[in-house]
Design an enzyme around this catalytic site. Structure first.
Site, mmCIF file in Angstrom:
data_model
loop_
_atom_site.group_PDB
_atom_site.id
_atom_site.type_symbol
_atom_site.label_atom_id
_atom_site.label_comp_id
_atom_site.label_asym_id
_atom_site.label_seq_id
_atom_site.Cartn_x
_atom_site.Cartn_y
_atom_site.Cartn_z
ATOM 1 N N ASP A 132 0.842 -1.203 0.000
ATOM 2 C CA ASP A 132 0.000 0.000 0.000
ATOM 3 C C ASP A 132 0.874 1.250 0.000
ATOM 4 O OD1 ASP A 132 -2.133 -1.701 0.327
ATOM 5 O OD2 ASP A 132 -2.764 -0.904 2.266
ATOM 6 N N ARG A 182 -0.488 -0.598 -8.720
ATOM 7 C CA ARG A 182 -1.911 -0.370 -8.459
ATOM 8 C C ARG A 182 -2.083 1.154 -8.350
ATOM 9 N NH1 ARG A 182 -3.010 -0.775 -2.616
ATOM 10 N NH2 ARG A 182 -3.147 -2.995 -2.665
HETATM 11 C C1 FAD Z 1 -8.105 -1.652 -4.352
HETATM 12 C C2 FAD Z 1 -7.841 -0.308 -3.731
HETATM 13 C C3 FAD Z 1 -6.662 -0.102 -3.027
HETATM 14 C C4 FAD Z 1 -6.397 1.146 -2.477
HETATM 15 N N1 FAD Z 1 -5.182 1.361 -1.862
HETATM 16 C C5 FAD Z 1 -4.854 2.607 -1.468
HETATM 17 C C6 FAD Z 1 -3.562 2.899 -0.969
HETATM 18 O O1 FAD Z 1 -2.697 2.023 -0.840
HETATM 19 N N2 FAD Z 1 -3.269 4.185 -0.623
HETATM 20 C C7 FAD Z 1 -4.208 5.207 -0.749
HETATM 21 O O2 FAD Z 1 -3.878 6.362 -0.465
HETATM 22 N N3 FAD Z 1 -5.451 4.931 -1.187
HETATM 23 C C8 FAD Z 1 -5.799 3.680 -1.546
HETATM 24 N N4 FAD Z 1 -7.072 3.435 -2.022
HETATM 25 C C9 FAD Z 1 -8.122 4.479 -1.889
HETATM 26 C C10 FAD Z 1 -8.093 5.456 -3.049
HETATM 27 O O3 FAD Z 1 -6.957 6.288 -2.954
HETATM 28 C C11 FAD Z 1 -9.347 6.346 -3.065
HETATM 29 O O4 FAD Z 1 -9.411 7.091 -1.872
HETATM 30 C C12 FAD Z 1 -10.650 5.591 -3.211
HETATM 31 O O5 FAD Z 1 -10.539 4.520 -4.078
HETATM 32 C C13 FAD Z 1 -11.779 6.543 -3.742
HETATM 33 O O6 FAD Z 1 -11.451 7.013 -5.009
HETATM 34 P P1 FAD Z 1 -12.068 6.426 -6.381
HETATM 35 O O7 FAD Z 1 -10.942 6.161 -7.298
HETATM 36 O O8 FAD Z 1 -12.915 5.275 -6.089
HETATM 37 O O9 FAD Z 1 -12.847 7.615 -7.060
HETATM 38 P P2 FAD Z 1 -13.894 8.670 -6.576
HETATM 39 O O10 FAD Z 1 -13.971 9.651 -7.690
HETATM 40 O O11 FAD Z 1 -13.568 9.170 -5.207
HETATM 41 O O12 FAD Z 1 -15.224 7.840 -6.490
HETATM 42 C C14 FAD Z 1 -15.896 7.367 -7.639
HETATM 43 C C15 FAD Z 1 -17.230 6.786 -7.195
HETATM 44 O O13 FAD Z 1 -16.983 5.612 -6.428
HETATM 45 C C16 FAD Z 1 -17.878 5.535 -5.317
HETATM 46 N N5 FAD Z 1 -17.092 5.598 -4.072
HETATM 47 C C17 FAD Z 1 -15.804 5.959 -3.928
HETATM 48 N N6 FAD Z 1 -15.429 5.861 -2.646
HETATM 49 C C18 FAD Z 1 -16.516 5.459 -1.961
HETATM 50 C C19 FAD Z 1 -16.756 5.178 -0.597
HETATM 51 N N7 FAD Z 1 -15.814 5.282 0.340
HETATM 52 N N8 FAD Z 1 -18.010 4.777 -0.235
HETATM 53 C C20 FAD Z 1 -18.986 4.643 -1.153
HETATM 54 N N9 FAD Z 1 -18.805 4.886 -2.487
HETATM 55 C C21 FAD Z 1 -17.586 5.293 -2.869
HETATM 56 C C22 FAD Z 1 -18.816 6.704 -5.459
HETATM 57 O O14 FAD Z 1 -19.930 6.261 -6.212
HETATM 58 C C23 FAD Z 1 -18.021 7.694 -6.255
HETATM 59 O O15 FAD Z 1 -18.814 8.582 -6.980
HETATM 60 C C24 FAD Z 1 -7.349 2.199 -2.591
HETATM 61 C C25 FAD Z 1 -8.521 1.977 -3.299
HETATM 62 C C26 FAD Z 1 -8.775 0.760 -3.872
HETATM 63 C C27 FAD Z 1 -10.038 0.564 -4.640
#
Ligand code: FAD
Length: 309
Positions: A132, A182
């Protein structure tokens, strides 16, 4: 960054709030939306269920910033056991670790040794070790340790955050290693000098980085993983992949999402032939992680309040 998001991310660092809220039944019930349970067995059962539906998984034990070397060694031993379980149960599952959970701040050399043993066990289990990405102050050390482990093992990848201004340069540094990347948007509270404060800029940066990663994946020189729930963005990336001759099947690119978010979208993508993995978190140390999930979508706070009422 919105005020609500900033406040929730600040709250995620409060030990007092963690102690107070973790005991509340309504809060514990709300957390269940994002994790199948606190025990490893719950995560493994969820992974088995997802496998039936054609979805892979990535398992992560919640925890960060451990304060003793024994604790870090315990975390390593835990993940070694997880990899043994994955092998025994023949699950299509990988693991993802946080370096501060493995003692990065206490002893980077010991942390590297922990990573090397996990990477070796992951290779034996035909699994994969993901690292991560945490707050920006850990990025240099994380990438340094990733490069060292990648030099010795193939089945290891690292997360990059599109919101960081430095990430395009980091990606270029990593690409010669034939890395597993990732790509995510980024979940922490970072100052504007370090990370784009506006979501629109983060989304634009993500699209550019993902395009670069797809080019490398098309040449078989990277494992490209899009860690996002942004279905519109995924549609655009799939079009970009098609233009590069990538159909989305095994070995092209993958989509990873979090357990409990866009569950219907996860299944729909898998049905269309895109390899999808679901990141399943478990463990008792869920408060900071859960607050980050609320911060990603402050509307989730209403979900908690509904449980309270
Ligand atoms: C597999 C995976 C690993 C990750 N690892 C890390 C990491 O190591 N370090 C790090 O900083 N971040 C990590 N993240 C979190 C990432 O940085 C984002 O904060 C998170 O994925 C929300 O961004 P998004 O790309 O989904 O887009 P966004 O534009 O934020 O969301 C797109 C849509 O997804 C849905 N959505 C997003 N988040 C949520 C939520 N919490 N609850 C409900 N619906 C939601 C909503 O419908 C939203 O409109 C990870 C995420 C994933 C999926």
């Amino acid at each position: 960054m919105s005020l609500a998001r900033r406040l929730l991310l600040r709250a995620s660092r409060s030990a007092w709030l963690a102690r107070t809220l973790r005991q509340r039944a309504f809060f514990r019930r709300a957390v269940r939306r994002f994790m199948p349970g606190e025990e490893l067995s719950a995560a493994l059962d969820a992974a088995a269920g997802l496998a039936h539906a054609g979805l892979g998984s990535v398992l992560t034990q919640l925890g960060e910033q451990v304060t003793s070397r024994d604790e870090a060694a315990g975390v390593r031993d835990h993940y070694l056991r997880v990899l043994d379980e994955i092998r025994q149960r023949q699950l299509p599952a990988e693991i993802s670790v946080k370096l501060t959970h493995l003692g990065l701040e206490l002893n980077p050399k010991a942390c590297l040794q922990h990573l090397l043993s996990l990477a070796a066990r992951a290779a034996d289990a035909r699994s994969f070790l993901w690292i991560d990405m945490e707050e920006s102050r850990y990025v240099d050390a994380t990438l340094e340790l990733y490069a060292a482990v990648r030099a010795a093992h193939e089945r290891v990848g690292v997360c990059l955050q599109a919101y960081l201004r430095r990430t395009p340069a980091d990606l270029e540094t990593l690409l010669p290693l034939a890395p597993g990347i990732r790509l995510v948007k980024g979940a922490y509270n970072e100052p504007p000098a370090v990370a784009f404060p506006r979501k629109r800029d983060v989304d634009a940066a993500y699209a550019v980085l993902a395009g670069r990663l797809l080019e490398r994946a098309a040449r078989g020189a990277a494992r490209a993983v899009f860690g996002t729930h942004d279905l519109g963005l995924i549609v655009r990336l799939r079009e970009r992949g098609l233009a590069l001759g990538l159909t989305g099947g095994e070995g092209a690119y993958e989509v990873h999402m979090l357990y409990g978010i866009q569950a219907a979208g996860q299944r729909a993508l898998a049905r269309e032939g895109v390899p999808v993995r679901v990141l399943i978190s478990y463990g008792t140390h869920w408060f900071p992680w859960y607050m980050r999930r609320l911060a990603e979508r402050p509307a989730n706070v209403w979900f908690v309040l509904r449980h309270l009422l």
